[in-house]
Design a protein around this motif. Sequence first.
Motif, PDB file in Angstrom:
ATOM      1  N   ARG A  25     125.737  63.238 143.663  1.00  0.00           N
ATOM      2  CA  ARG A  25     127.291  62.622 143.702  1.00  0.00           C
ATOM      3  C   ARG A  25     128.027  63.714 142.430  1.00  0.00           C
ATOM      4  NH1 ARG A  25     126.268  56.704 142.432  1.00  0.00           N
ATOM      5  NH2 ARG A  25     124.442  57.156 143.929  1.00  0.00           N
ATOM      6  N   TYR A  26     129.074  63.582 142.520  1.00  0.00           N
ATOM      7  CA  TYR A  26     129.927  64.269 141.248  1.00  0.00           C
ATOM      8  C   TYR A  26     129.916  63.593 140.141  1.00  0.00           C
ATOM      9  CZ  TYR A  26     133.701  66.513 138.888  1.00  0.00           C
ATOM     10  OH  TYR A  26     134.561  67.197 137.890  1.00  0.00           O
ATOM     11  N   VAL A  27     129.727  64.102 139.110  1.00  0.00           N
ATOM     12  CA  VAL A  27     129.722  63.034 137.812  1.00  0.00           C
ATOM     13  C   VAL A  27     130.963  63.038 137.033  1.00  0.00           C
ATOM     14  CG1 VAL A  27     128.718  62.939 135.324  1.00  0.00           C
ATOM     15  CG2 VAL A  27     127.269  64.246 137.321  1.00  0.00           C
ATOM     16  N   THR A  28     131.501  61.661 136.903  1.00  0.00           N
ATOM     17  CA  THR A  28     132.862  61.466 136.634  1.00  0.00           C
ATOM     18  C   THR A  28     132.911  61.507 135.025  1.00  0.00           C
ATOM     19  OG1 THR A  28     132.540  59.195 136.768  1.00  0.00           O
ATOM     20  CG2 THR A  28     133.409  60.385 138.717  1.00  0.00           C
ATOM     21  N   LEU A  29     134.120  61.527 134.458  1.00  0.00           N
ATOM     22  CA  LEU A  29     134.283  61.798 133.252  1.00  0.00           C
ATOM     23  C   LEU A  29     133.858  60.150 132.549  1.00  0.00           C
ATOM     24  CD1 LEU A  29     135.159  63.121 130.787  1.00  0.00           C
ATOM     25  CD2 LEU A  29     137.433  62.460 130.969  1.00  0.00           C
ATOM     26  N   PRO A  30     134.521  59.230 133.087  1.00  0.00           N
ATOM     27  CA  PRO A  30     133.839  57.743 132.433  1.00  0.00           C
ATOM     28  C   PRO A  30     132.393  57.697 132.430  1.00  0.00           C
ATOM     29  CG  PRO A  30     135.607  57.767 134.245  1.00  0.00           C
ATOM     30  CD  PRO A  30     135.198  58.958 134.282  1.00  0.00           C
ATOM     31  N   ASN A  31     131.555  58.140 133.363  1.00  0.00           N
ATOM     32  CA  ASN A  31     130.255  58.044 133.475  1.00  0.00           C
ATOM     33  C   ASN A  31     129.623  58.904 132.405  1.00  0.00           C
ATOM     34  OD1 ASN A  31     129.963  56.069 135.282  1.00  0.00           O
ATOM     35  ND2 ASN A  31     129.769  57.416 137.222  1.00  0.00           N
ATOM     36  N   ILE A  32     130.299  60.143 131.945  1.00  0.00           N
ATOM     37  CA  ILE A  32     129.654  60.919 131.109  1.00  0.00           C
ATOM     38  C   ILE A  32     129.949  60.277 129.646  1.00  0.00           C
ATOM     39  CG2 ILE A  32     130.084  63.110 129.846  1.00  0.00           C
ATOM     40  CD1 ILE A  32     131.237  64.500 132.519  1.00  0.00           C
ATOM     41  N   MET A  33     131.064  59.723 129.463  1.00  0.00           N
ATOM     42  CA  MET A  33     131.470  58.910 128.359  1.00  0.00           C
ATOM     43  C   MET A  33     130.315  57.720 127.872  1.00  0.00           C
ATOM     44  SD  MET A  33     133.779  60.844 127.089  1.00  0.00           S
ATOM     45  CE  MET A  33     134.117  59.865 125.404  1.00  0.00           C
ATOM     46  N   LYS A  34     129.995  56.855 129.198  1.00  0.00           N
ATOM     47  CA  LYS A  34     128.935  55.925 129.240  1.00  0.00           C
ATOM     48  C   LYS A  34     127.619  56.411 128.714  1.00  0.00           C
ATOM     49  CE  LYS A  34     131.527  53.009 132.424  1.00  0.00           C
ATOM     50  NZ  LYS A  34     131.401  52.511 133.774  1.00  0.00           N
ATOM     51  N   ALA A  35     127.613  57.427 129.128  1.00  0.00           N
ATOM     52  CA  ALA A  35     125.714  58.276 129.193  1.00  0.00           C
ATOM     53  C   ALA A  35     125.678  58.343 127.491  1.00  0.00           C
ATOM     54  CB  ALA A  35     125.938  59.400 129.812  1.00  0.00           C
ATOM     55  N   LYS A  36     126.773  58.714 126.888  1.00  0.00           N
ATOM     56  CA  LYS A  36     126.612  58.918 125.309  1.00  0.00           C
ATOM     57  C   LYS A  36     125.924  57.620 124.630  1.00  0.00           C
ATOM     58  CE  LYS A  36     130.151  62.648 125.246  1.00  0.00           C
ATOM     59  NZ  LYS A  36     131.358  63.043 124.727  1.00  0.00           N
ATOM     60  N   LYS A  37     126.216  56.266 125.159  1.00  0.00           N
ATOM     61  CA  LYS A  37     125.828  55.536 124.597  1.00  0.00           C
ATOM     62  C   LYS A  37     124.541  54.746 125.115  1.00  0.00           C
ATOM     63  CE  LYS A  37     130.682  53.845 123.833  1.00  0.00           C
ATOM     64  NZ  LYS A  37     131.828  52.778 123.991  1.00  0.00           N
ATOM     65  N   LYS A  38     123.921  55.452 125.988  1.00  0.00           N
ATOM     66  CA  LYS A  38     122.739  54.889 126.537  1.00  0.00           C
ATOM     67  C   LYS A  38     121.508  55.323 125.540  1.00  0.00           C
ATOM     68  CE  LYS A  38     124.227  54.590 131.245  1.00  0.00           C
ATOM     69  NZ  LYS A  38     123.734  55.117 132.994  1.00  0.00           N
ATOM     70  N   PRO A  39     120.452  54.471 125.599  1.00  0.00           N
ATOM     71  CA  PRO A  39     119.506  55.024 124.670  1.00  0.00           C
ATOM     72  C   PRO A  39     118.581  56.130 125.082  1.00  0.00           C
ATOM     73  CG  PRO A  39     118.844  53.027 125.915  1.00  0.00           C
ATOM     74  CD  PRO A  39     120.303  53.344 126.324  1.00  0.00           C
ATOM     75  N   LEU A  40     118.250  57.079 124.100  1.00  0.00           N
ATOM     76  CA  LEU A  40     117.559  58.503 124.252  1.00  0.00           C
ATOM     77  C   LEU A  40     116.496  58.429 123.081  1.00  0.00           C
ATOM     78  CD1 LEU A  40     119.050  61.991 125.146  1.00  0.00           C
ATOM     79  CD2 LEU A  40     117.032  61.451 123.759  1.00  0.00           C
ATOM     80  N   GLU A  41     115.250  58.367 123.544  1.00  0.00           N
ATOM     81  CA  GLU A  41     114.143  58.293 122.768  1.00  0.00           C
ATOM     82  C   GLU A  41     113.566  59.774 122.795  1.00  0.00           C
ATOM     83  OE1 GLU A  41     109.665  56.364 122.247  1.00  0.00           O
ATOM     84  OE2 GLU A  41     111.041  55.858 124.018  1.00  0.00           O
ATOM     85  N   VAL A  42     113.187  60.256 121.553  1.00  0.00           N
ATOM     86  CA  VAL A  42     112.672  61.382 121.165  1.00  0.00           C
ATOM     87  C   VAL A  42     111.191  61.094 120.735  1.00  0.00           C
ATOM     88  CG1 VAL A  42     112.736  63.538 119.948  1.00  0.00           C
ATOM     89  CG2 VAL A  42     114.841  62.267 120.642  1.00  0.00           C
ATOM     90  N   VAL A  43     110.442  61.833 121.286  1.00  0.00           N
ATOM     91  CA  VAL A  43     108.912  61.678 120.577  1.00  0.00           C
ATOM     92  C   VAL A  43     108.032  63.264 120.880  1.00  0.00           C
ATOM     93  CG1 VAL A  43     108.522  59.553 121.836  1.00  0.00           C
ATOM     94  CG2 VAL A  43     108.114  61.411 123.267  1.00  0.00           C
ATOM     95  N   LYS A  44     107.187  63.449 120.168  1.00  0.00           N
ATOM     96  CA  LYS A  44     106.407  64.805 120.168  1.00  0.00           C
ATOM     97  C   LYS A  44     105.041  64.774 121.093  1.00  0.00           C
ATOM     98  CE  LYS A  44     109.267  66.469 116.893  1.00  0.00           C
ATOM     99  NZ  LYS A  44     110.103  67.635 117.034  1.00  0.00           N
ATOM    100  N   PRO A  45     104.750  65.900 121.621  1.00  0.00           N
ATOM    101  CA  PRO A  45     103.720  65.993 122.315  1.00  0.00           C
ATOM    102  C   PRO A  45     102.330  65.355 121.629  1.00  0.00           C
ATOM    103  CG  PRO A  45     104.620  68.027 122.836  1.00  0.00           C
ATOM    104  CD  PRO A  45     105.390  67.141 121.688  1.00  0.00           C
TER     105      PRO A  45
END
Length: 249
Positions: free
Chosen positions: A184-204
Amino acid sequence: MKVLVPVKRVVDYNVKVRVKSDGTGVDIANVKMSMNPFDEIAVEEAVRLKEKGVATEIVAVSCGVTQCQETLRTAMAIGADRAILVETTEELQPLAVAKLLKALVDKEQPGLVIVGKQAIDDDANQTGQMLAALAGLAQGAFASKIEIADGRAKVTREVDGGAETVDLKLPAVVTADLRLNEPRYVTLPNIMKAKKKPLEVVKPADLGVDVTPRLKTLKVSEPPKRGAGVKVPDVATLVSKLKNEAKVI
């Protein structure tokens, strides 16, 4: 059911790649990067499974440099619920990626892993199969259709002679082919919502995985340029050139 979707940051498919002058690799300086198209299809399929009520959570995973967070944000804009970045500056080869994903599979315990069948930069087509082998999971490669029911997955896959349907017991690994869906085409509202979703960073190292490259690239070179075509006056001349110059007959 939790679905794990690995995604890779690659040179955009519209960009004409250039080889570095010293032949050590592909020049990616100031080049547009995007999500691997096959991985985009994998994310789309996971989102469709969630929309059908089959999947309850979608976790996007990427392995690589800090900028891979952009790719993960795109996955979350399509519909992933959260993301994990395994951050490293090492050159990651398919086996290392498979080991990292295996560690995450052990940690997250997903019911299904959907991964693009190959990346358009190295075209290795190895990670999904290696992950299935390392994790001891059933696999369905080159999927053009996925149906989930009663703890099993029916995967229609493309083979040389046509199509084959395999019945897999979940959890399983499925690699997505081009014909699986159209993202699907990624809409601007969904791009803005994605910024608030959790993103965890780990190392190998946090996952107990050694990602040291085991293969060494000796040289990267562009394919030879094709010569111009030649017009011939008749069939006899064509046959003669094919036989004596091209030496194909």
